[in-house]
Enzyme design. Structure first.
Site, short mmCIF file in Angstrom:
data_model
loop_
_atom_site.label_atom_id
_atom_site.label_comp_id
_atom_site.label_asym_id
_atom_site.label_seq_id
_atom_site.Cartn_x
_atom_site.Cartn_y
_atom_site.Cartn_z
CE1 TYR A 237 -4.38 1.35 0.11
CE2 TYR A 237 -3.01 3.21 0.75
CZ TYR A 237 -4.20 2.72 0.28
OH TYR A 237 -5.20 3.59 -0.04
CB THR A 275 -14.46 0.64 1.02
OG1 THR A 275 -13.12 0.50 0.52
CG2 THR A 275 -14.45 1.48 2.29
#
Length: 396
Positions: A237, A275
């Site tokens: 990330y 999400t």
């Protein structure tokens, strides 16, 4: 028709209209329990939310509308039902938001289309000038796999490292097993594409277009959402393609401040949450499941709506918001507490397929996942037939 969840890897291909309405109503109830506005604070009244139909964007719209009494204009890219397939969850969420807003006498309109396009920007500006005159807050919360920019160039984002291949434990969402996953490094083209899609270029395009059209109020506030995460996930990330794009997004806040001194540009670094975008990132879902377990034990777990309530209530609307050394609002402060991360790392080293359900909150992960699509609410009868063709009043 009867609607059931149909899962394909990290996505659900169906959505339940009544469940999505329930999800929105629960978030509205959460906001109403809180006093968002305090005396002497700036109160947004005309809020444009770019990426308004799910996740943090939807939670932001709900907080602005029901917490601040703001008129909201949402930009989304969702599909209605064709009579045979359900609509996307964002479509149902938006229909529910507009329905509840009307009950409260709140202005709520939505534009459905590609937020990256010149056409949608022009349509948005025309509506703002007709209905509001000017917007006083712009929330930028887009997550997309590709972008066609205003010049017609198409860019594709990638979930890759930017150095060496990275191998680590990962949760296989198809069967809840733990296996090693290797993520390969991106090419220069893939890195550039990810920056173009997930970086700040389009955010800047929006602010430029709004300012040039005189559709943005003086001292308007704009905020975009970022994520850093723990060192555990840095290779995939923060140091990966997505992280490089987020760095570009964060730098864009400085560019906006320099080019448009009357605009206050903020970055909010948010907490790790399930999400539709985050579910697609290798290794990350396992971290989320463990983090959920630890933070729930500590009593400081937040969902999207709780995050946005705290952002608005305690930080964003302050005259001088608390920021870190790089000027970022840190909503990941509780996630990255040393005690929390030490416990996460301890469980990470122990987790296996055999014990994942016992030592992580895999059930909580899946609960959040299903609820994004309107499933898993105890007060919804999923055996009943429901009308899947739902209209959104402001979309003709």
């Amino acid at each position: 028709m009867k609607v059931e969840p149909k899962i394909r890897e990290f996505i659900c291909t169906t959505a339940h209209p009544e469940g999505c309405r329930e999800h929105v109503k629960r978030q509205i109830a959460c906001v109403k329990r809180e006093k968002i506005i305090h005396e002497g604070e700036r109160v947004p009244k005309k809020v444009l939310v770019i990426g308004a139909s799910t996740g943090y964007g939807l939670a932001s719209r709900i907080t602005a509308g029901f917490g601040c009494g703001a008129a909201t204009l949402g930009i989304m890219f969702e599909k209605p039902s064709n009579g045979k397939r359900t609509a996307t969850p964002g479509w149902y969420n938006t229909a529910a938001y507009e329905e509840e807003a009307r009950k409260e006498g709140l202005y709520a309109k939505t534009i459905n289309g590609d937020a990256f396009s010149r056409e949608v920007k022009e349509k948005t500006i025309a509506l703002i000038k007709e209905d509001w005159g000017k917007a006083d807050m712009v929330i930028y919360s887009l997550a997309a796999p590709r972008r066609t920019d205003t010049e017609g160039n198409t860019w594709v984002s990638s979930l890759k490292t930017t150095g060496e291949p990275f191998t680590e434990k990962s949760l296989d969402l198809r069967n809840n097993t733990i296996a090693e996953k290797t993520v390969e490094p991106a090419t220069a083209e893939e890195l550039e594409g990810t920056k173009k899609v997930m970086g700040g270029e389009d955010w800047l395009d929006w602010i430029k277009a709004l300012k040039e059209a005189d559709a943005l109020a003086e001292q308007a506030l704009t905020v975009a959402y970022s994520y850093i995460g723990p060192k555990l996930t840095y290779p995939i990330y923060y140091d990966g393609t997505i992280g490089q794009a987020k760095r570009h997004l964060e730098h864009t806040a400085e560019v906006i401040a320099e080019e448009f001194p009357s605009v206050q540009a903020r970055i909010s670094v948010n907490k790790a949450l399930v999400t539709q975008a985050s579910a697609a990132i290798p290794i990350v879902p396992l971290y989320f499941a463990i983090l959920y377990r630890v933070m729930k034990e500590q009593g400081n777990h937040e969902g999207c709506i709780e995050q946005m309530v705290r952002l608005f209530k305690e930080k964003l609307l302050k005259e001088t918001p608390p920021v870190d050394e790089k000027g970022r609002i840190r909503m990941d402060d509780w996630e990255l507490e040393e005690d929390i991360q030490n416990r996460v790392w301890e469980i990470w080293n122990q987790v296996t397929t055999e014990n994942v359900e016992q030592i992580s909150d895999i059930r909580g992960y899946w609960e959040d996942f299903y609820q994004m699509f309107g499933f898993g609410f105890e007060n919804i009868d999923y055996e009943k037939d429901v009308e899947i063709q739902v209209s959104i009043p402001s979309i003709k």
